[in-house]
Design an enzyme around this catalytic site. Sequence first.
Site, PDB file in Angstrom:
ATOM      1  N   ASP A  41       0.859  -1.193   0.000  1.00 41.70           N
ATOM      2  CA  ASP A  41       0.000   0.000   0.000  1.00 41.70           C
ATOM      3  C   ASP A  41       0.891   1.236   0.000  1.00 41.70           C
ATOM      4  OD1 ASP A  41      -2.364   1.606   0.195  1.00 41.70           O
ATOM      5  OD2 ASP A  41      -2.033   1.805   2.340  1.00 41.70           O
ATOM      6  N   SER A  42       0.288   2.370  -0.332  1.00 39.01           N
ATOM      7  CA  SER A  42       1.027   3.628  -0.274  1.00 39.01           C
ATOM      8  C   SER A  42       1.401   3.995   1.160  1.00 39.01           C
ATOM      9  CB  SER A  42       0.196   4.755  -0.877  1.00 39.01           C
ATOM     10  OG  SER A  42      -1.014   4.877  -0.169  1.00 39.01           O
TER      11      SER A  42
ATOM     12  N   TYR B 217      -0.912   8.392  -2.479  1.00 41.39           N
ATOM     13  CA  TYR B 217      -0.976   8.178  -3.920  1.00 41.39           C
ATOM     14  C   TYR B 217      -2.252   8.794  -4.509  1.00 41.39           C
ATOM     15  CZ  TYR B 217       2.724   4.540  -3.985  1.00 41.39           C
ATOM     16  OH  TYR B 217       3.895   3.843  -3.916  1.00 41.39           O
ATOM     17  N   GLY B 218      -3.270   8.948  -3.688  1.00 41.26           N
ATOM     18  CA  GLY B 218      -4.606   9.288  -4.196  1.00 41.26           C
ATOM     19  C   GLY B 218      -4.711  10.635  -4.872  1.00 41.26           C
TER      20      GLY B 218
ATOM     21  N   CYS C 217      -4.160  -1.120  -2.228  1.00 43.16           N
ATOM     22  CA  CYS C 217      -4.286   0.328  -2.406  1.00 43.16           C
ATOM     23  C   CYS C 217      -5.165   0.509  -3.628  1.00 43.16           C
ATOM     24  CB  CYS C 217      -2.891   0.927  -2.638  1.00 43.16           C
ATOM     25  SG  CYS C 217      -2.899   2.652  -3.198  1.00 43.16           S
ATOM     26  N   ASN C 218      -6.288   1.163  -3.448  1.00 45.19           N
ATOM     27  CA  ASN C 218      -7.225   1.310  -4.562  1.00 45.19           C
ATOM     28  C   ASN C 218      -6.639   2.117  -5.702  1.00 45.19           C
ATOM     29  OD1 ASN C 218     -10.216   0.351  -3.894  1.00 45.19           O
ATOM     30  ND2 ASN C 218      -9.183   0.924  -2.010  1.00 45.19           N
ATOM     31  N   THR C 219      -5.927   3.204  -5.365  1.00 44.27           N
ATOM     32  CA  THR C 219      -5.377   4.051  -6.409  1.00 44.27           C
ATOM     33  C   THR C 219      -4.379   3.261  -7.252  1.00 44.27           C
ATOM     34  OG1 THR C 219      -5.611   5.915  -4.893  1.00 44.27           O
ATOM     35  CG2 THR C 219      -4.289   6.283  -6.851  1.00 44.27           C
TER      36      THR C 219
ATOM     37  N   GLU D 124      -5.757   9.223   8.980  1.00 40.41           N
ATOM     38  CA  GLU D 124      -4.350   9.218   9.398  1.00 40.41           C
ATOM     39  C   GLU D 124      -4.160   9.969  10.715  1.00 40.41           C
ATOM     40  OE1 GLU D 124      -1.114   9.161   7.128  1.00 40.41           O
ATOM     41  OE2 GLU D 124      -2.055   7.575   5.981  1.00 40.41           O
TER      42      GLU D 124
ATOM     43  N   CYS E 124     -11.432   3.069  -0.848  1.00 44.17           N
ATOM     44  CA  CYS E 124     -10.075   3.441  -0.424  1.00 44.17           C
ATOM     45  C   CYS E 124      -9.838   2.700   0.880  1.00 44.17           C
ATOM     46  CB  CYS E 124      -9.965   4.954  -0.213  1.00 44.17           C
ATOM     47  SG  CYS E 124      -8.430   5.470   0.611  1.00 44.17           S
ATOM     48  N   THR E 125      -8.655   2.084   1.003  1.00 42.59           N
ATOM     49  CA  THR E 125      -8.418   1.236   2.172  1.00 42.59           C
ATOM     50  C   THR E 125      -8.298   2.033   3.471  1.00 42.59           C
ATOM     51  OG1 THR E 125      -6.066   1.233   1.649  1.00 42.59           O
ATOM     52  CG2 THR E 125      -7.365  -0.643   0.872  1.00 42.59           C
ATOM     53  N   HIS E 126      -8.219   3.363   3.374  1.00 41.65           N
ATOM     54  CA  HIS E 126      -8.247   4.183   4.594  1.00 41.65           C
ATOM     55  C   HIS E 126      -9.652   4.275   5.196  1.00 41.65           C
ATOM     56  CE1 HIS E 126      -4.293   5.894   3.562  1.00 41.65           C
ATOM     57  NE2 HIS E 126      -4.266   6.404   4.759  1.00 41.65           N
TER      58      HIS E 126
END
Lengths: 267, 267
Positions: free
Chosen positions: A7-8, A39-40, A70-72, A150, A184-186
């Site tokens: 992931d980013s 990355y998004g 990471c979706n992006t 975050e 988005c994994t966040h």
Amino acid sequence: MAIGVFDSGVGGLTVLRALRAALPDRDFVYLGDTARLPYGTKSAASVVRYAGQAADALVARGLSCLVIACNTASAVALPALRARYAPLPVLGVLEPGAAAACAVTRSGRIAVLATEGTVRAGAYERAIRALRADATVTAAACPLFVALAEEGWTGGQVVELVAQRYLEPLLTARPAPDVLLLGCTHFPVLAGAIAQVAGAGLTIVDSAATTARAVCGILGVADGRAHGRGTLRLLATDDVGRFARVGATFLREPIDPAAVELIDLAG
Amino acid sequence: MAIGVFDSGVGGLTVLRALRAALPDRDFVYLGDTARLPYGTKSAASVVRYAGQAADALVARGLSCLVIACNTASAVALPALRARYAPLPVLGVLEPGAAAACAVTRSGRIAVLATEGTVRAGAYERAIRALRADATVTAAACPLFVALAEEGWTGGQVVELVAQRYLEPLLTARPAPDVLLLGCTHFPVLAGAIAQVAGAGLTIVDSAATTARAVCGILGVADGRAHGRGTLRLLATDDVGRFARVGATFLREPIDPAAVELIDLAG
């Protein structure tokens, strides 16, 4: 050989958590490219380059499977990564996310919350339409969700106000969607607050559990059946202390900063 | 020769704006390292490396002066950059920001809002104490302000709630501060909302105007006296469309994406 997860940053730890729950006896190595996150908001060209460098570092460690959590990166770099490492199985989180949404929707009207990069790539629309040609997909870019997650602000008034503003065009669209996909994994750590705003008419899904099932399918093992305990190696490209502190929110368990290895990718 | 201005992204455009107002006949070249922003949450080692690569690219174009219009990079990379390019004058925004705060404070109690990296480096505390040894400096890291400013959410309820949460420990400290220093070049666009929360007892200052005056001093010219119109070149390391769109908020004038040059630093 280990399962590699990339992931980013720390968002992919929500996917790692589901993978470890499904495959408790397997070894995992996770890499967060924290030196260059997020990355998004970056261009496709930058994301392809960064993801390639990160994947090289993971593949060099010997993998049975690589998960782009990471979706992006899944949206813009997956075909290139698949071609580069064939026959190693390389999975993204996008198709599993699309599958999760399609499994739940009745009306075929699916709303997607994602990063700017994922929305711009139109990636979820394509992946969902590939599974259900008559689906109607609306998407909203929610960059502040990444910063809120975050910062560890996972609920409360600020998150709900931000969610209201991002969700409003999706919620007022007619006919209304019946599924809200967290693309988005966040975002899963904000799911409670997002659900408050979305209301009872929308089912919220994310790609973590379906990604874990897809990996089980590829490795030919039944979900969660194994015994024993696999190992976990955590790698980051910047500030292991911050990775451990912020990452604990996403992995939902404490992370010892001394156990996070700092690696240098490039630049 | 042009004046070079460097930032991790678009925040430094608030400083560029003050520089162009003070030195309208000078040529400027601005570089935003948008491929690797934000610097504020990254380690000192990464920021030193990124800032060095960016500064090399600017200095190679031939400069009369280099301005590091990024508080995080000023906090951790300025001595290294000064040594590398001597005798070229290299200025940060940190000492001008400290000077602005010390010029205004009566009590010597100064509150600083900055990024995680700047706060962690203790940079403002040192710079302020160098000017006024008896000063009391409190600082709060405000990473969400960066995301809010980049999203163009520069006022309203969300910004004020976030500001309340970040400012609360600073505002309730006793004895109370009388100056609030915006120690990140992103924050001036949120100044109205921050002032609402801070109340009338706090004077808000930032480093843009004092940095411009310091550059005038170095170049030996009087502030704003010149006539004619200098040129402006804008460089970014990622997605020039996003740079133009988001950057317009900070420069307070439209930016033509076709006029932004994409450059590749490394990695």
